[in-house]
Design an enzyme around this catalytic site. Structure first.
Site, short mmCIF file in Angstrom:
data_model
loop_
_atom_site.label_atom_id
_atom_site.label_comp_id
_atom_site.label_asym_id
_atom_site.label_seq_id
_atom_site.Cartn_x
_atom_site.Cartn_y
_atom_site.Cartn_z
N GLY A 170 -96.06 47.76 41.06
CA GLY A 170 -97.23 48.19 41.82
C GLY A 170 -97.80 47.04 42.63
O GLY A 170 -97.82 45.90 42.16
N ALA A 192 -98.79 31.11 50.04
CA ALA A 192 -98.88 29.80 49.40
C ALA A 192 -97.50 29.31 48.96
O ALA A 192 -97.20 28.12 49.05
CB ALA A 192 -99.84 29.87 48.20
N ARG A 196 -89.41 50.03 43.23
CA ARG A 196 -88.69 50.00 41.95
C ARG A 196 -87.21 50.19 42.25
O ARG A 196 -86.85 50.89 43.19
CB ARG A 196 -89.26 51.08 41.02
N GLY A 216 -95.74 42.55 37.58
CA GLY A 216 -96.31 42.77 36.25
C GLY A 216 -95.27 42.64 35.15
O GLY A 216 -94.18 42.10 35.35
N ASP A 217 -95.60 43.15 34.00
CA ASP A 217 -94.76 43.05 32.82
C ASP A 217 -93.34 43.56 33.05
O ASP A 217 -92.37 42.91 32.68
CB ASP A 217 -95.40 43.87 31.69
N THR A 253 -100.86 42.14 39.01
CA THR A 253 -101.13 43.52 38.61
C THR A 253 -102.64 43.70 38.51
O THR A 253 -103.34 42.82 38.02
CB THR A 253 -100.49 43.89 37.26
N ILE A 254 -103.12 44.84 38.99
CA ILE A 254 -104.56 45.09 38.89
C ILE A 254 -104.98 45.39 37.45
O ILE A 254 -106.16 45.40 37.15
CB ILE A 254 -105.01 46.25 39.81
N ASP A 255 -104.02 45.62 36.56
CA ASP A 255 -104.36 46.11 35.22
C ASP A 255 -104.76 45.02 34.22
O ASP A 255 -105.30 45.33 33.17
CB ASP A 255 -103.17 46.90 34.64
N ASP A 300 -103.04 43.50 32.22
CA ASP A 300 -102.42 43.75 30.92
C ASP A 300 -101.21 42.87 30.66
O ASP A 300 -100.17 43.33 30.20
CB ASP A 300 -102.04 45.23 30.82
N ARG A 356 -103.65 51.85 33.61
CA ARG A 356 -102.56 52.38 32.76
C ARG A 356 -103.01 52.39 31.29
O ARG A 356 -104.09 52.90 31.01
CB ARG A 356 -101.28 51.56 32.96
N HIS A 388 -129.89 60.33 34.37
CA HIS A 388 -128.50 60.48 34.82
C HIS A 388 -127.65 59.52 34.01
O HIS A 388 -128.15 58.53 33.48
CB HIS A 388 -128.36 60.22 36.32
N GLU A 423 -107.99 55.30 32.64
CA GLU A 423 -106.77 56.10 32.90
C GLU A 423 -106.01 56.38 31.60
O GLU A 423 -105.48 57.47 31.40
CB GLU A 423 -105.89 55.29 33.87
N ARG A 452 -119.92 66.03 36.79
CA ARG A 452 -118.83 66.02 37.76
C ARG A 452 -117.84 64.91 37.40
O ARG A 452 -118.26 63.83 36.97
CB ARG A 452 -119.34 65.72 39.18
N LEU A 489 -106.93 54.21 45.69
CA LEU A 489 -107.74 53.34 46.56
C LEU A 489 -108.09 52.04 45.84
O LEU A 489 -108.38 51.02 46.47
CB LEU A 489 -108.98 54.07 47.07
N GLN A 490 -108.03 52.05 44.50
CA GLN A 490 -108.28 50.84 43.73
C GLN A 490 -107.22 49.76 43.93
O GLN A 490 -107.40 48.61 43.55
CB GLN A 490 -108.36 51.17 42.22
#
Lengths: 326, 326, 326, 326
Positions: free
Chosen positions: A15, A26, A76, A106-107, A129-131, A133, A175, A220, A227, A248, A255-256
């Site tokens: 990803g 760099a 991939r 990532g991993d 990776t954005i995760d 993890d 994930r 509220h 996820e 809701r 978009l993240q």
């Protein structure tokens, strides 16, 4: 430009994550400065197998730093997943004279790199990776941007939620890891946070808490749902049915992954790209670049894979203290 | 502060829209300056029925302008929907001395206002809806902010889509109107735009076009899909199945309603709030405030309801010219 | 709400920094949860001297987290700077029953706190300054937001600079420290970075380098100049005169102090606020809260003052490698 | 691709403005679709004189829309300013077969175009300037983005100003026109607005008003000062000296020119680019494209130059009503 020190290949895999372009830039500029030729490989490991690669110049990586995504593309590769694919990739690298391959991913991408290294290609990994993890490092490229993107979206949701005195369920990426959810939980002052590492599926207690908070005067509420817990639409329905509060669900989705990287992602992605080249220049082999204890470091790929990490207990406790009216 | 000119009530009704706070602030400050007492009514028409209202001062509306949502809250009112509810609301207004009610909302809220006016309350409407679907006006509060919010989200999607060479289906709000979709279509350079007013459900032609564009060298594609067309997840699956291009759907959802208003929404919401007070001050009754032919204007509520509007043909044509490789 | 554990006062002092509100909120909510009464003191140390303070509830700190600035206001106090002022402040604290004072501010504010502690008030410091110039900690509240704000402004400058093929000098904040400048230097890919800790006033070499880079094909250049070096307008003139390249200076100024805090500033400001209360709860006295080696920690105030820090050599070297064509 | 209809040249001239890329893209893609060859000319009129131009394809303008600045670069040309320069430019156009030149720029660029047309080159103008100071049109490319950029910066200033209970003077661009200042005045709720068209240099009245507002309870104040009034540093000093209120000046500068264009700037820049081609296609000559009375239109270049415009009195009055306590 001297080229006597050899050839480095660089690719992005898995990803995409904002900051990958800063890392590639760099690698290229530090590589050239240290005396290497740097080849940009397109579409991840596929690009080796299909010989999609070009020598990159200082200027080729101009005006890339500030953009999300990866200008080398990512993909991939089914073929590379097989042992034969890795063998072939190693042969092509040797044939092209690429002694070291810098893999930004990532991993999953690192597993591929580790196995490739067994066929004689020196591999260096940069965590992208954005995760967040990846066990051996406290920083991964893209996490900071993704959290800020999700946070800003949730700020918006809170305003409309507040105007309508609603409950909002918002699902963030990650994930099977809850880091983005935990950070948004604290950064957005969420009333509830559901993390895959922590949530015990006790929906009754959750509904009870939401109901109680409303009784105590919260007009509220935001439920940040990871996820890895999922089922946000069903959860929204459950809350509305059980509490009578209009609810809701919003699933933030891909978009993240995009957007101009934050200062932190540009800074550390750049530093890691430079550091990766310097690890090569110092003759170390098969290392992953990380950030731990407040410092850049590199670690043997096998050692790195043996590490584990988990949600910080104190951070999780405070997230709940700040969001829940006792 | 003189109060001899009478009392004005102001409320927000229906879906919230960024800029509503700017309009309320302008009503209050212009109202006070022109010699009125202005009452803020909470939770839409419900607030009349439950007498939830307060006299607002110049200072009460400080630091509101820059925030999305509505600090008066908004709600739908079942009781007000009935004729008895409207009669009761009119009686309460008279009892409280509120001669004129400024209603900030969309078509549904204006229908309520129109009917309320039959019981002797002077009503003035200010168009507040992100959907732009009010016939008598070219501008509605919140549309500009919602379009920019959606556009920025789609910019992010495009980056990640591009890195993965994917197709992205993104669903934007607008209920049965396609204005947000059309604007994002042009502003994001979408390859395809599906508007409820225009899309003929010819999915085969759409799939064919997506396939053809990929053949012609487009490595990623954005399909902006309006809420009024919907079924984005199914559409993504259809595209992936028919073309073999990896496709993801994102439904932007309620985050499009929130956020600090843009300059345009702050500017025109402020001007409309001030103009509404001046219409009252000039003795006109039962008018809706609009923006048409590049100017603020006011129109009789019955006349306004007789108007219609539709998607601009030239804008729609150009949207397609710019996005489709011939 | 139990109040048996005593009273905590919290104030913000010195220059404001985005995230201060998140820290106050966390102090209040964690304080209440742990059994304390928390008083918000307005306008820094002045607020003690003038008894401007209120007991804060869980709800009083709602909707503060996402806003820059400090809702407790901040000020410099001439009276408190004198020994008599500190004595008086300590007496008022005792009279009010405030045993512990949490001070959110920078070095100057901590000096005040340290001296106040000598009169028997337990003080806990939380580092709040956009300048990052506090030796004992790697993180200060507001730095991350300020860097991102400056970075986004410089991204904008680069676009217009590029269109005009200009050189841009941009001055960023930081007082006598170069951290914001170094980060922007890397994050914006600046061609030149002038830090007060590093710049040797060799303007000839600088002008020579700018000239050389232009010869080598750079069509526009960004010079990030730290406030501590200053004289940006003169520098722009020097560059234009010496190289013939059209050059403009921009001094970003106070806008770097404001804005909704980033996720990182909200997260760590919240964690530090909570941690500060837990340090009190565990009976530790006169401590400063910091973040070092990737972890929150607390340190004795005298020890903290003995520490020093400096610009990281490797980061500075890489900043130059990435910005300067061989 | 049919080329039978002839050749169009497109250039950007004068100060850059966000949205210019969207306009160029629309010219190219609509031009190709309508059957023209479109040449991109670099560095404004200089590019004609130096024959810096290339045939542009559909793909050449991909990924440009969302970026500020102009990828064709812009410059001022001393040679073109002379009559001989214009004659030479016209000859080169004829020699290259460029019958029509689309000029995207401001008043100065249009004067150049008008004079060029006398040598037989058909010219079409698209208004591109952040200043909005072109009489025949209510919309100019870049104004909306510049106002939003300035507004966001002023939002930030207000937060820090508020925390310190300061007065802030902020200077926005606009050359001799006050449109950006007026819009920011309303959009930021500025307490004072100084426009070159309106300000009578009565500083005593201004200082008196600031003092009075403070007395009436305003704890911080924003003075939006237009570039055409200028002298912001002196003004800040005057305010501080006369009222005793701590006052800071910020000159926003060139960052107002950059940044990703807003939806409105992308939308109307695109529509104007397309419309310009259609004006050519319909055989009209020497026209300027504008937006007036809520519609796109085109007007004869000489007629356009005869028009005037001025600050809207009602908008200016309301700006003052909203910012000044009673």
């Amino acid at each position: 430009m001297s080229t006597k020190k050899g050839k480095i290949g660089v690719l992005t895999s898995g990803g995409d994550a904002p900051g990958m372009n800063a890392a590639i830039r760099a690698v290229v500029r530090t590589g050239i400065t240290r005396g290497y030729d740097v080849y940009g490989i397109r579409r991840g490991y596929n690009g080796i197998l299909h010989r999609e690669m070009d020598l990159l110049t200082f200027k080729d990586v101009s005006e890339k730093l500030q953009h999300g995504g990866t200008f080398l593309f990512t993909a991939r590769s089914a073929e590379f997943r097989e042992i034969e694919g890795k063998k072939k990739a190693a042969e092509i690298c040797k044939e092209m004279g690429i002694e070291t391959l810098i893999v930004i991913g990532g991993d999953g991408s690192f597993t591929g790199a580790k196995n490739l290294s067994k066929f004689g290609v020196n591999i260096i990994g940069i965590p992208g990776t954005i995760d967040l993890d990846i066990a051996y490092t406290d920083y991964t490229i893209g996490f900071d941007t993704a959290v800020n993107t999700a946070m800003e979206a949730i700020d918006r949701l809170r305003e409309t939620s507040n105007s309508h005195e609603r409950c909002s369920v918002v699902e963030v990426m990650g994930r099977s890891a809850g880091y983005i959810a935990l950070w948004c939980g604290i950064a957005n002052g969420a009333e509830e946070i559901l993390l895959p590492e922590k949530f015990d599926n006790n929906y009754d207690a959750l509904l009870e808490q939401i109901h109680k908070n409303r009784e105590l005067g919260m007009t509220h509420q935001i439920v940040v749902n990871a996820e890895g817990v999922g089922h946000s639409d069903e959860l929204a329905k459950k809350i509305e049915d059980a509490t009578g509060i209009e609810t809701r669900a919003t699933i933030l989705g891909h978009l993240q992954r995009g957007g101009s990287p934050t200062a932190r992602d540009r800074f550390y992605a750049s530093m890691m790209g430079a550091y990766a080249v310097d690890v090569i220049d110092q003759g170390r082999k098969n290392r992953l670049i990380g950030y731990k204890n407040g410092k850049l470091y590199d670690v043997d790929v096998d050692e790195a894979f043996a590490m584990t990490k988990s949600i910080d207990e104190y951070e999780y406790e405070i997230a709940r203290v700040l969001g829940t009216r006792e």
